[in-house]
Design an enzyme around this catalytic site. Structure first.
Site, PDB file in Angstrom:
ATOM      1  CG  HIS A   1      58.167  52.772  35.473  1.00  9.63           C
ATOM      2  ND1 HIS A   1      57.851  53.715  36.414  1.00  9.63           N
ATOM      3  CD2 HIS A   1      59.434  52.369  35.752  1.00  9.63           C
ATOM      4  CE1 HIS A   1      58.881  53.894  37.227  1.00  9.63           C
ATOM      5  NE2 HIS A   1      59.862  53.085  36.858  1.00  9.63           N
TER       6      HIS A   1
ATOM      7  CB  SER B   1      30.326  40.308  23.045  1.00 11.61           C
ATOM      8  OG  SER B   1      29.514  41.281  22.424  1.00 11.61           O
TER       9      SER B   1
ATOM     10  CE  LYS C   1      34.870  42.608  22.799  1.00  7.62           C
ATOM     11  NZ  LYS C   1      35.530  43.042  23.886  1.00  7.62           N
TER      12      LYS C   1
ATOM     13  CD  GLU D   1      36.768  42.651  32.197  1.00  5.91           C
ATOM     14  OE1 GLU D   1      35.529  42.738  32.191  1.00  5.91           O
ATOM     15  OE2 GLU D   1      37.451  42.690  31.159  1.00  5.91           O
TER      16      GLU D   1
END
Ligand code: ARG
Length: 459
Positions: A156, A277, A283, A290
């Site tokens: 979980h 970025s 970043k 992804e």
């Protein structure tokens, strides 16, 4: 417009119809399979006395020259032809004249396209298997190096019990091992030769279907010509296997993204596999993970597409089946790209072992072991569960871990606790005591690593 038919027509095909019907823009991928299949067909026709030796030689030489010229770039596969089959046949006739017109004896584009597709898919399955094995090897390497690297295991998304990095990676090894064996199964089941099925009902020529099957590396000929020209089950199976591979890669990507986050810092994706970025200078983003997660949808789409295309098709061949190509090519290319990039990403990724170890010490991952301690001292498990619940509540209130409690504090909640509780709930003990096969204990893990090593040796 160059097409293989027209005799019974009195009008030209409408240009839009021609474009809508044509498949050359995507089935040109089959040039090698189409030519090699044609060579085998011609060899068989000659062996059966349907073609003379001289004719066979001329046709094969012509086909080989087309293959050479396509491969060297001297001959371009253009939209002038309806499909790859027309392209090869028209070129052959252009090169060797009327003898070339004999190539299509005892054959239909229906068994021809079924053959091309099967040959193409066979070689793609082999390269997919290779990519899965590369990933398995990388996982095994990480496992070997991290039998003692303690980390929290989650259920979980909450810290549950301590485990090791080797154990966590081993879960993915199991998944990709199943993927590997699924690919093997598909290959075995699909490896029968369509050539000789004709349009749907075989042919009247005395073809030797065993011979062409053998020449092309199939286990034998297919046994029903109607099924042969309308079977795309193997594509559905492959799309299902690729969807499962992508689902596994996507779950793994999700974990890498979480582990690479500022909050977790369990791993650091290498600069060479990260992106920046345009606005935020600080970043370093996990775009590859992804994208792998995102591309999973494309592959699922191909599975849904082929299942839906096939569901209403009466026997035997129908043109709907031409729709089997574009999405499936895309799904295969996508899965191959994702496998290769994912392997590259994890092989360059740094595991922050200290951080993982430290994290396992918080969040009461040893609470089950504290309860087991009480059970080993004669307390029934349900009572032990309640007592440790009280300990946890006490610790949360004080902002400490179970390991930080004094013996007096332990005894105040249950007199059963003794000095040996500290050793019983140390992370190392928690992991080491899980000795059954499949559990994270280092000895059990080493046995599993041995089994995996053998598995990969036999791949
Ligand atoms: N382009 C077709 C396909 O991909 C090849 C078979 C065509 N057969 C036919 N009878 N039109 O399925």
């Amino acid at each position: 417009m160059a097409q293989l038919w027209g005799g019974r027509f009195t009008k030209e095909t409408d240009q839009l119809v021609y474009n809508f019907n044509a498949s050359i823009s995507f089935d040109k991928r089959f040039y090698e399979q189409d030519i090699k299949g044609s060579i085998a067909h011609v060899m068989m026709l000659c062996k059966q006395g349907i073609l003379f030796e001289e004719e066979k030689k001329e046709i094969i030489a012509g086909l080989e020259s087309i293959l050479r010229d396509v491969e060297s770039g001297r001959l371009e596969i253009t939209d002038k032809y309806e499909d790859i089959h027309s392209f090869v046949e028209a070129n052959l006739i252009e090169r060797i004249g009327d003898v070339g017109k004999m190539l299509h004896t005892g054959r239909s584009r229906n068994d021809q396209v079924a053959l091309d597709m099967k040959m193409y898919i066979r070689s793609e399955i082999i390269s997919l298997q290779g990519l899965v094995v590369d990933l398995l090897r990388e996982l095994l390497e990480i496992m070997k190096q991290n039998v003692d690297t303690i980390m929290p295991g989650f259920t979980h998304m909450q810290k549950a019990q301590p485990t090791t990095l080797a154990h966590h990676m081993g879960a993915y090894f199991e998944m990709f091992k199943r993927d590997h064996s699924r690919l093997k199964d598909i290959y075995k089941r699909m490896n029968t030769c369509p050539l000789g099925a004709g349009a749907l009902a075989g042919t009247t020529y005395p073809l030797d279907r065993n011979y062409t099957a053998e020449l092309l590396g199939f286990d034998g000929p297919t046994l029903n010509s109607m099924d042969t020209v309308s079977d795309r089950d193997y594509l559905i199976e492959l799309m299902s296997a690729l969807s499962t591979i992508m689902m596994h890669l996507s779950r793994f990507s999700e974990e890498v993204i979480i582990w690479n986050s500022n909050e977790y810092q369990f791993v650091e994706i290498d600069d060479s596999y990260s992106t920046g970025s345009s606005i935020m200078p600080q970043k370093k983003n996990p775009d590859i993970a992804e994208l792998v997660r995102g591309k999973t949808g494309r592959v699922y789409g191909a599975l849904m597409s082929i299942l839906t295309t096939m569901k209403g098709i009466p026997l035997a061949y129908n043109k709907d089946m031409q729709e089997d190509k574009e999405l499936i090519f895309d799904a295969i290319d996508t899965a191959k790209g994702c496998l290769a990039l994912f392997t590259g990403m994890i092989s360059t990724m740094k595991f922050n072992k200290e951080r993982m170890n430290e994290s396992s010490r918080h969040g009461f991952t040893n609470a089950t072991d504290a309860a087991d301690y009480l059970v080993n001292h004669g307390v029934p498990f349900r009572d032990a569960h309640g007592i440790v619940g009280q300990l946890v509540l006490y610790c949360i209130d004080k902002g400490i871990a179970l390991d930080d409690m004094s013996l007096e504090e332990y005894k105040a909640i249950s007199p059963v606790f003794g000095e040996d509780i500290y050793d019983a709930i140390s992370m190392e003990t928690c992991v080491n005591k899980r000795k059954t096969i499949g559990a994270p204990g280092p000895d059990a893990m080493r046995k599993v690593i041995e089994i995996y090593t053998k598995y990969l040796e036999e791949c």
